[in-house]
Design an enzyme around this catalytic site. Sequence first.
Site, PDB file in Angstrom:
ATOM      1  N   GLU A   1      -1.864  -2.080 -18.688  1.00  0.00           N
ATOM      2  CA  GLU A   1      -2.352  -0.818 -17.917  1.00  0.00           C
ATOM      3  C   GLU A   1      -3.777  -0.858 -18.028  1.00  0.00           C
ATOM      4  O   GLU A   1      -4.601  -0.345 -17.188  1.00  0.00           O
ATOM      5  CB  GLU A   1      -1.554   0.411 -18.378  1.00  0.00           C
ATOM      6  CG  GLU A   1      -0.250   0.467 -17.982  1.00  0.00           C
ATOM      7  CD  GLU A   1      -0.127   0.981 -16.559  1.00  0.00           C
ATOM      8  OE1 GLU A   1      -0.915   2.117 -16.079  1.00  0.00           O
ATOM      9  OE2 GLU A   1       0.735   0.398 -15.604  1.00  0.00           O
TER      10      GLU A   1
ATOM     11  N   ASP B   1       8.065   2.212  -9.428  1.00  0.00           N
ATOM     12  CA  ASP B   1       7.840   2.106 -10.900  1.00  0.00           C
ATOM     13  C   ASP B   1       7.003   3.117 -11.720  1.00  0.00           C
ATOM     14  O   ASP B   1       6.202   3.826 -10.817  1.00  0.00           O
ATOM     15  CB  ASP B   1       6.910   0.547 -11.077  1.00  0.00           C
ATOM     16  CG  ASP B   1       6.768   0.335 -12.583  1.00  0.00           C
ATOM     17  OD1 ASP B   1       7.827   0.416 -13.345  1.00  0.00           O
ATOM     18  OD2 ASP B   1       5.554  -0.305 -13.009  1.00  0.00           O
ATOM     19  N   SER B   2       6.872   3.072 -12.831  1.00  0.00           N
ATOM     20  CA  SER B   2       6.009   4.005 -13.436  1.00  0.00           C
ATOM     21  C   SER B   2       4.424   3.909 -13.351  1.00  0.00           C
ATOM     22  O   SER B   2       3.583   4.772 -13.415  1.00  0.00           O
ATOM     23  CB  SER B   2       6.254   4.098 -14.986  1.00  0.00           C
ATOM     24  OG  SER B   2       6.005   2.762 -15.624  1.00  0.00           O
TER      25      SER B   2
ATOM     26  N   CYS C   1      10.698  -5.744 -18.875  1.00  0.00           N
ATOM     27  CA  CYS C   1       9.778  -4.749 -18.360  1.00  0.00           C
ATOM     28  C   CYS C   1       8.903  -5.554 -17.319  1.00  0.00           C
ATOM     29  O   CYS C   1       8.492  -6.489 -17.509  1.00  0.00           O
ATOM     30  CB  CYS C   1       8.974  -4.466 -19.596  1.00  0.00           C
ATOM     31  SG  CYS C   1       7.763  -3.273 -19.102  1.00  0.00           S
ATOM     32  N   THR C   2       8.803  -4.689 -16.071  1.00  0.00           N
ATOM     33  CA  THR C   2       7.972  -5.442 -15.033  1.00  0.00           C
ATOM     34  C   THR C   2       6.569  -5.343 -15.358  1.00  0.00           C
ATOM     35  O   THR C   2       5.842  -6.102 -14.351  1.00  0.00           O
ATOM     36  CB  THR C   2       8.445  -4.543 -13.912  1.00  0.00           C
ATOM     37  OG1 THR C   2       8.009  -3.286 -14.066  1.00  0.00           O
ATOM     38  CG2 THR C   2       9.906  -4.630 -13.489  1.00  0.00           C
ATOM     39  N   HIS C   3       6.143  -4.779 -16.289  1.00  0.00           N
ATOM     40  CA  HIS C   3       4.759  -5.070 -16.831  1.00  0.00           C
ATOM     41  C   HIS C   3       4.575  -6.535 -17.483  1.00  0.00           C
ATOM     42  O   HIS C   3       3.358  -7.073 -17.595  1.00  0.00           O
ATOM     43  CB  HIS C   3       4.092  -4.157 -17.976  1.00  0.00           C
ATOM     44  CG  HIS C   3       3.798  -2.909 -16.910  1.00  0.00           C
ATOM     45  ND1 HIS C   3       4.680  -1.986 -16.504  1.00  0.00           N
ATOM     46  CD2 HIS C   3       2.658  -2.126 -16.968  1.00  0.00           C
ATOM     47  CE1 HIS C   3       4.139  -0.991 -16.169  1.00  0.00           C
ATOM     48  NE2 HIS C   3       2.623  -1.088 -16.246  1.00  0.00           N
TER      49      HIS C   3
ATOM     50  N   CYS D   1      11.659  -0.652 -12.290  1.00  0.00           N
ATOM     51  CA  CYS D   1      11.102  -0.272 -13.803  1.00  0.00           C
ATOM     52  C   CYS D   1      12.396  -0.165 -14.625  1.00  0.00           C
ATOM     53  O   CYS D   1      13.190   0.460 -14.136  1.00  0.00           O
ATOM     54  CB  CYS D   1      10.680   1.155 -13.670  1.00  0.00           C
ATOM     55  SG  CYS D   1      10.072   1.773 -15.106  1.00  0.00           S
ATOM     56  N   ASN D   2      12.365  -1.111 -15.726  1.00  0.00           N
ATOM     57  CA  ASN D   2      13.467  -1.205 -16.640  1.00  0.00           C
ATOM     58  C   ASN D   2      13.648   0.298 -17.252  1.00  0.00           C
ATOM     59  O   ASN D   2      14.875   0.664 -17.271  1.00  0.00           O
ATOM     60  CB  ASN D   2      13.377  -2.138 -17.602  1.00  0.00           C
ATOM     61  CG  ASN D   2      13.141  -3.543 -17.145  1.00  0.00           C
ATOM     62  OD1 ASN D   2      14.259  -4.101 -16.991  1.00  0.00           O
ATOM     63  ND2 ASN D   2      12.280  -4.134 -16.384  1.00  0.00           N
TER      64      ASN D   2
ATOM     65  N   TYR E   1       6.111   5.476 -19.229  1.00  0.00           N
ATOM     66  CA  TYR E   1       7.412   6.114 -19.373  1.00  0.00           C
ATOM     67  C   TYR E   1       7.998   5.434 -20.690  1.00  0.00           C
ATOM     68  O   TYR E   1       9.071   6.087 -21.327  1.00  0.00           O
ATOM     69  CB  TYR E   1       8.243   5.628 -18.356  1.00  0.00           C
ATOM     70  CG  TYR E   1       8.151   6.247 -16.975  1.00  0.00           C
ATOM     71  CD1 TYR E   1       6.975   7.293 -16.736  1.00  0.00           C
ATOM     72  CD2 TYR E   1       9.123   6.236 -15.891  1.00  0.00           C
ATOM     73  CE1 TYR E   1       6.752   7.889 -15.454  1.00  0.00           C
ATOM     74  CE2 TYR E   1       8.962   7.191 -14.767  1.00  0.00           C
ATOM     75  CZ  TYR E   1       7.874   7.759 -14.404  1.00  0.00           C
ATOM     76  OH  TYR E   1       7.623   8.548 -13.315  1.00  0.00           O
ATOM     77  N   GLY E   2       7.522   4.421 -21.120  1.00  0.00           N
ATOM     78  CA  GLY E   2       8.509   3.683 -22.142  1.00  0.00           C
ATOM     79  C   GLY E   2       8.671   4.564 -23.416  1.00  0.00           C
ATOM     80  O   GLY E   2       9.706   4.337 -24.052  1.00  0.00           O
TER      81      GLY E   2
HETATM   82  N1  DGL Z   1       7.409  -1.184 -16.226  1.00  0.00           N
HETATM   83  C1  DGL Z   1       8.420  -0.590 -16.909  1.00  0.00           C
HETATM   84  C2  DGL Z   1       9.410  -1.125 -17.296  1.00  0.00           C
HETATM   85  O1  DGL Z   1       9.950  -2.003 -16.496  1.00  0.00           O
HETATM   86  C3  DGL Z   1       7.778   0.340 -18.195  1.00  0.00           C
HETATM   87  C4  DGL Z   1       6.211   0.701 -18.066  1.00  0.00           C
HETATM   88  C5  DGL Z   1       6.121   2.050 -19.007  1.00  0.00           C
HETATM   89  O2  DGL Z   1       6.427   2.177 -20.024  1.00  0.00           O
HETATM   90  O3  DGL Z   1       5.809   3.097 -18.212  1.00  0.00           O
HETATM   91  O4  DGL Z   1       9.914  -0.827 -18.153  1.00  0.00           O
END
Ligand code: DGL
Length: 275
Positions: free
Chosen positions: A160, A12-13, A194-196, A75-76, A44-45
């Site tokens: 985060e 994941d990011s 999103c996994t967050h 990570c999506n 990453y988003g």
């Molecule tokens: N956890 C990431 C996802 O599922 C996104 C987090 C990020 O923006 O880095 O998309």
Amino acid sequence: MNSKQGPIGVFDSGYGGLTVLREIVRELPDYDYIYLGDNGRAPYGSRSFETVYHYTLECVQHLFRMGCHLVVLACNTASAKALRTIQQNDLPRIDPERRVLGIIRPTTEIVGDYSRSREVGVFGTAGTVTSDSYPIEIEKFFPDIQVYQQACPMWVPLVENGEYDSEGADFFINKYVRQLMVQSEGIDTIVLGCTHYPLLEDKIRRSLPPEVTLLSQGPLAAKSLAGYLQRHPEMAAKCSRGGNREFYTTDDTATFDRQAGIFYGHPVQSRRLTL
Ligand code: DGL
């Protein structure tokens, strides 16, 4: 461990993929796992297609060098922007025997089982939403479903930075929930894309009408991985089973360890990976 075997890589990011690893480990406890969080370059988003692809490929190649035959992009954003190119262009060149799986498909292939109104909402990062991966993938399995999306650019930074339980979080949760729900009164199922976001799940639920079903990806991804390993015994045979878990971050390990336990549900001791 047979030297031809290796752990399953989970990428994941940052921290979000730990919510997926937690469920995968619950479902498949015997396998060995390496988790890699690219915290040094998260989020990453909001990054471009090229950047997310470049970062993701670099991390996947690291996991391959660490012995993984199978890598899950938990990570999506990475799944939306990098998975297809890695599967179609890079794997045949790097090693056609290795596999990289994404996190979007396990959700899109079952979402139709939950929605009675055939109107589904998706919360995601700006990158995931603009890629249109969810509407495109859901259409393949359930062409009768109408998909409504809402980008939530403030949710990953809140998580985060450990602000997921604060009043500030309430403000941004209510804001994006409202922006999704005004798109249609018929939405009866929402994907946390999103996994967050599982860390915000209780607050999101409280902000939604009670009859709306909220789908979290961890359990779905875990079931899907178990099914994949059953259908692909040749890949299952390459995945070592010693019950080991290793954690790597591209940023400060002390910070990672402090935060990661909240996502993973158990204490974590990470090592630093320099890319
Ligand atoms: N956890 C990431 C996802 O599922 C996104 C987090 C990020 O923006 O880095 O998309």
